[in-house]
Design a protein around this motif. Sequence first.
Motif, PDB file in Angstrom:
ATOM      1  N   HIS A   8     -54.681 -18.847 103.741  1.00 55.16           N
ATOM      2  CA  HIS A   8     -55.162 -20.165 104.089  1.00 55.16           C
ATOM      3  C   HIS A   8     -55.282 -20.821 102.416  1.00 55.16           C
ATOM      4  O   HIS A   8     -55.476 -21.663 101.723  1.00 55.16           O
ATOM      5  N   LYS A   9     -54.594 -19.483 101.333  1.00 57.99           N
ATOM      6  CA  LYS A   9     -54.164 -19.676 100.018  1.00 57.99           C
ATOM      7  C   LYS A   9     -52.292 -19.831 100.313  1.00 57.99           C
ATOM      8  O   LYS A   9     -52.074 -21.730 100.710  1.00 57.99           O
ATOM      9  N   THR A  60     -62.079 -13.430 101.549  1.00 55.23           N
ATOM     10  CA  THR A  60     -63.812 -11.772 101.656  1.00 55.23           C
ATOM     11  C   THR A  60     -64.206 -11.728 103.280  1.00 55.23           C
ATOM     12  O   THR A  60     -64.121  -9.863 102.973  1.00 55.23           O
ATOM     13  N   ASP A 104     -55.365  -5.408  97.134  1.00 55.89           N
ATOM     14  CA  ASP A 104     -55.542  -7.330  97.335  1.00 55.89           C
ATOM     15  C   ASP A 104     -54.750  -8.357  97.408  1.00 55.89           C
ATOM     16  O   ASP A 104     -54.065  -8.875  96.059  1.00 55.89           O
TER      17      ASP A 104
END
Length: 481
Positions: free
Chosen positions: A243-244, A100, A207
């Motif tokens: 962090h994914k 985000t 993205d």
Amino acid sequence: MKHQIPSQGLQEEAIFERLEAYRSQDLDWRGGQAFAYIYDAGRRAEKIGKKASSMYLTENGLDPTSFPSLLRMENELLAISLAHLQGGESSAGTFTSGGTESIMLACKSAREWARANKPEIATPEMILPETAHAAFHKAAHYLGFKTVMVPVNKDTLRAVPEAMAAAVTDQTVLMVGSSPSYAHGVIDPIEALGAIAQERGLLFHVDACVGGWLLPYLKRAGAEVPAFDFSVAGVTSISMDLHKYAFTPKGASVVLYRDAALRHHQIFACDNWTGYTVVNMAVQSSKSGGPLAAAWAVVHAIGDEGYLQLASGVREATESLMAGIAGIEGLRVLGNPDFCMFAFESDGPSVFHIADEMKVRGWHVQPQHRFGDHKENIHLSIHPGNVTKVEPFLAALRESVEAARALQPSPVVAMIGDQLGSIDASDLGPEAVGNMMAMLGVKDGALPERLAPINEILNIMPPKLSEEILKTFFNDIFKPA
Ligand SMILES: *Cc1c(COP(=O)(O)O)cnc(C)c1O
């Protein structure tokens, strides 16, 4: 009585006993039964990430001159990230707290770029395929953009370049594509969108929050992966979460720019007050060095070969899961997923009942509500922790579909559903929302075990209405207790 600060500080053991007890109700993910929220590369990566995180938890990322080690770790992670996504000599980026924030910063840079270069634009517009992540709507909300949403192809679920081009106006600043989209795991036609952006003089953000890190490894592991990075002409910025699928602890992402000149618009500086001079690359000012050190540590702990192996594992598991699900009567995988995540719908029992039945059996899957022409479905993100669980997952899913077949829709759902057409989101007071929630079994902010009735209602509400209801609900559950 409400919780109070203890008059005397507690003993260390007492504190951790309490925290363990608090945590016992949380999603139990270590057994590999969670197919969303968690990206687990095993106990070694977890341990190293936590050790680095606590080592740097107290260091402050506010000032790189006082903590040069943080500047160094950030620049090293950026070098790795830009090499990974084929950036050039003039490329640059910033470490952020998550997807985000990366997206908000790319949009902020776009807005400032437009102010500097296209002063005739009054209200900047961003063109989004309807599958673009909610973070773009949030960025638009915070930054004063107008969002222009464009339907995707019904079968492939990919953005349609001609339709995206047709949405360009003289107010357009930014075009967006996903690699892949979160909901369905499909990659938009990035090359075609890049060509449109270039021709029309627009910025183009890819993205790649969820896919950017692992896609190059999936490709090396044999998957077909279309070009989505800076090798594609017209791509001006990319977001990529660590962090994914880089499996680092949460609070780690990067926003990358083809050219450092565009990143200049992202930076905030203030020397216009009585205190210390502020220069911030990202949204936070004082910030923990923990997430950055943890990300640096995990990326170095897994290494290139390690990621390639993890990618092979999730690729095989994803294919087995998709084949297994396609073999269950009534279930259908959506589109032709390009990543280790996908969604499936049901033409038989309700997907919300299926999700509840999976929960009863100890499996966490993620229901997604209907949107426009897109039917409600179940999303799965496959991570290394799930790889050995394919067969038990499919067995539980078969059982859950059978169990869900026997369940009827709640009569409350039908009743509320009938009234929905006459409800206006803008005059729905907290009391009305409270009543509706009570009918659905939500009491004192606590959710019932089975979420299907709530999901069924949210599923048929127009977005404006469900958004208002959920805001009222959250306004209520976050309170002193
Ligand atoms: C997760 C995700 C985001 C948002 O990232 P957060 O880290 O949750 O803030 C944005 N885009 C895509 C495609 C994502 O999967």
